[in-house]
Design a protein around this motif. Structure first.
Motif, short mmCIF file in Angstrom:
data_model
loop_
_atom_site.label_atom_id
_atom_site.label_comp_id
_atom_site.label_asym_id
_atom_site.label_seq_id
_atom_site.Cartn_x
_atom_site.Cartn_y
_atom_site.Cartn_z
N PHE A 100 37.25 -98.24 -25.39
CA PHE A 100 36.53 -99.48 -25.70
C PHE A 100 36.90 -100.01 -27.08
CE2 PHE A 100 33.99 -97.43 -22.44
CZ PHE A 100 33.71 -98.48 -21.58
N GLN A 101 36.43 -101.23 -27.34
CA GLN A 101 36.77 -101.94 -28.56
C GLN A 101 36.24 -101.25 -29.81
OE1 GLN A 101 35.88 -106.08 -28.25
NE2 GLN A 101 35.97 -106.47 -30.41
N ASP A 102 34.98 -100.84 -29.77
CA ASP A 102 34.35 -100.27 -30.96
C ASP A 102 34.12 -98.78 -30.72
OD1 ASP A 102 32.90 -99.52 -33.12
OD2 ASP A 102 31.24 -100.91 -32.82
N PRO A 103 34.86 -97.91 -31.44
CA PRO A 103 34.71 -96.47 -31.18
C PRO A 103 33.29 -95.96 -31.40
CG PRO A 103 36.08 -96.87 -33.15
CD PRO A 103 35.87 -98.19 -32.48
N THR A 186 42.18 -102.31 -30.58
CA THR A 186 42.59 -102.38 -31.99
C THR A 186 41.92 -103.52 -32.75
OG1 THR A 186 44.51 -103.73 -31.41
CG2 THR A 186 44.85 -101.37 -31.48
N THR A 187 41.01 -104.25 -32.10
CA THR A 187 40.42 -105.44 -32.72
C THR A 187 39.66 -105.12 -33.99
OG1 THR A 187 40.26 -106.49 -30.58
CG2 THR A 187 38.87 -107.40 -32.28
N ALA A 188 38.96 -103.98 -34.01
CA ALA A 188 38.11 -103.66 -35.17
C ALA A 188 38.89 -102.99 -36.30
CB ALA A 188 36.96 -102.76 -34.72
N LEU A 189 40.21 -102.86 -36.14
CA LEU A 189 41.00 -102.10 -37.11
C LEU A 189 41.89 -103.03 -37.94
CD1 LEU A 189 42.17 -99.35 -34.61
CD2 LEU A 189 40.18 -99.27 -36.10
N ASP A 190 42.25 -102.58 -39.15
CA ASP A 190 43.15 -103.42 -39.94
C ASP A 190 44.57 -103.32 -39.39
OD1 ASP A 190 44.76 -101.38 -41.32
OD2 ASP A 190 42.92 -100.89 -42.39
N VAL A 191 45.43 -104.22 -39.84
CA VAL A 191 46.74 -104.42 -39.22
C VAL A 191 47.60 -103.16 -39.21
CG1 VAL A 191 48.88 -105.76 -39.33
CG2 VAL A 191 46.72 -106.87 -39.78
N THR A 192 47.59 -102.41 -40.32
CA THR A 192 48.43 -101.20 -40.40
C THR A 192 47.98 -100.16 -39.39
OG1 THR A 192 48.47 -101.64 -42.76
CG2 THR A 192 49.42 -99.57 -42.04
N ILE A 193 46.65 -99.95 -39.33
CA ILE A 193 46.10 -98.95 -38.41
C ILE A 193 46.31 -99.43 -36.96
CG2 ILE A 193 44.02 -97.64 -37.78
CD1 ILE A 193 45.02 -97.11 -40.63
N GLN A 194 46.16 -100.74 -36.78
CA GLN A 194 46.38 -101.35 -35.45
C GLN A 194 47.77 -100.97 -34.93
OE1 GLN A 194 46.86 -105.77 -35.01
NE2 GLN A 194 44.78 -105.64 -34.29
N ALA A 195 48.77 -101.13 -35.78
CA ALA A 195 50.15 -100.82 -35.38
C ALA A 195 50.29 -99.35 -35.04
CB ALA A 195 51.11 -101.19 -36.51
N GLN A 196 49.62 -98.48 -35.80
CA GLN A 196 49.70 -97.03 -35.53
C GLN A 196 49.08 -96.69 -34.18
OE1 GLN A 196 47.79 -95.05 -38.81
NE2 GLN A 196 49.28 -95.78 -40.31
N ILE A 197 47.93 -97.31 -33.87
CA ILE A 197 47.25 -97.02 -32.60
C ILE A 197 48.10 -97.51 -31.42
CG2 ILE A 197 45.20 -97.57 -31.18
CD1 ILE A 197 44.51 -95.62 -33.43
N LEU A 198 48.71 -98.69 -31.57
CA LEU A 198 49.57 -99.22 -30.50
C LEU A 198 50.78 -98.31 -30.28
CD1 LEU A 198 49.49 -103.02 -31.37
CD2 LEU A 198 48.31 -101.89 -29.50
N GLU A 199 51.35 -97.83 -31.38
CA GLU A 199 52.50 -96.92 -31.29
C GLU A 199 52.08 -95.62 -30.60
OE1 GLU A 199 56.27 -96.69 -31.33
OE2 GLU A 199 55.35 -98.40 -32.36
N LEU A 200 50.89 -95.15 -30.95
CA LEU A 200 50.34 -93.94 -30.35
C LEU A 200 50.19 -94.10 -28.83
CD1 LEU A 200 48.82 -91.19 -30.43
CD2 LEU A 200 46.74 -92.48 -30.90
#
Length: 350
Positions: A100-103, A186-200
């Motif tokens: 979900f959007q918000d962990p 990844t909506t609630a996350l900042d851009v750097t962390i967003q990229a990490q989660i997508l890569e994951l």
């Protein structure tokens, strides 16, 4: 034999909500499929019906307000619409999982994260507590959490936002699901962390070969994670195609609007395009093409008759009268062409 690789197929799904004001037609005849090992992104503004569609797949629609009016949701050939809540409980978490959007709404703040991961392993896979704990440590390690043997004993508030989302992904992956649904993860996350989660998520998919449905309002995210894209508007899919189809050759004016409003690295001098107006009231969906009131390229027929889904190629479809053989030939706006050129220049990086 064409159904062999189809893991999930949604056919003519219609979902309504019964409110004091009347019936809200949230999903109005949606059709799509997801192949094994594929990522399908469903994109659209808030209220387009994306999350309602995935809640219907998971059997998580709020009863009695929400009702599946018609349609089928075929998972490995079995219709989930006909399953009882008890049968769906066995499928959820085991065969189909959701991020979900918000962990913080997914995690229990009073429970150690290790126990939250172990819960599904014990329930769905019948592991002992010792086996489940060992597997939970492995999962935390797999999703990139350092010192997993220590972190397994900590509570959600002891993790950052990005780390909490990794824990949620670990819980979703615990039982090796065949389908993972990620609702704006990844909506609630900042851009750097967003990229990490997508890569994951991309890495995990390669390792597990699970299929992913990725829900987002951000087309920029889609370019780097999806194989195919379904663009949703007012409870319907208005365009469907591969990532290349959607980014290099978009055909629906709504897709043009979404692309035109995407920031690019060299767009600081130009103003970002905004789609005029607001999505329609789904208590009384408009006659004809629901996007027509916001579409400067709308034809007269758009106001009276709903367009069918026109086939552009084997992979690309769009529901717009602009694709009719007698329609005027209209090019995408300059802002959209610029995005398409930028996308080509960066080799598919939005």
């Amino acid at each position: 034999m064409e159904n062999v690789s189809k893991l999930l197929e949604v056919k003519d799904l219609r979902v309504s909500f019964h409110t004091y004001n009347g019936e809200v037609q949230a999903v109005r005849g949606v059709n799509f499929h997801v192949n094994k090992g594929e990522t399908l992104a469903i994109v659209g503004e808030s209220g387009s019906g994306k999350s309602v569609t995935t809640s219907a797949i998971m059997g998580l629609l709020p009863k009695p307000q929400a009702e599946i009016k018609s349609g089928q949701i075929l998972f490995e050939g079995e219709d989930l619409v006909k399953k009882s809540n008890k049968e769906m409980q066995k499928i959820r978490g085991a065969d189909i999982s959701m991020v979900f959007q918000d962990p913080m709404t997914s995690l229990n703040p009073t429970m150690k994260v290790g126990n939250q991961i172990m819960e599904g392993l014990i329930k769905h896979q019948g592991l002992s507590r010792t086996e489940a704990r060992k597997k939970a440590v492995e999962l935390l390690d797999q999703v990139g959490i350092p010192h997993p043997e220590v972190r397994i004993n900590q509570y959600p508030h002891q993790f950052s936002g990005g780390m909490r989302q990794r824990v949620v992904i670990a819980i979703a992956l615990a039982c090796n699901p065949k389908l993972l649904i990620a609702d704006e993860p990844t909506t609630a996350l900042d851009v750097t962390i967003q990229a990490q989660i997508l890569e994951l998520m991309k890495d995990i998919q390669k390792q597990t070969e699970s299929a992913i449905i990725f829900i987002t309002h951000d087309l920029g995210v889609v370019a780097n994670v999806a194989d195919r894209v379904a663009v949703m508007y007012a409870g319907k899919i208005v365009e469907m195609g591969t990532v290349d189809d959607i980014f290099y050759d978009p055909r629906h004016p709504y897709t043009w609007g979404l692309l035109g409003s995407m920031p690019t690295l060299d767009s600081e001098e130009e103003e970002l395009y905004a789609i005029p107006g607001s999505p329609p009231d789904m208590l009384n969906p408009p006659k004809g093409d629901a996007f027509a009131p916001r579409n400067k390229f709308a034809l007269e027929i758009d106001l009276v008759k709903e367009p069918p889904m026109f086939q552009i190629s084997d992979t690309h479809y769009a529901a717009t009268w602009l694709l009719h053989e007698h329609a005027p030939k209209i090019e995408p706006p300059a802002s959209v062409k610029k995005r398409m050129e930028g996308f080509a220049k960066t080799g598919g990086k939005a």
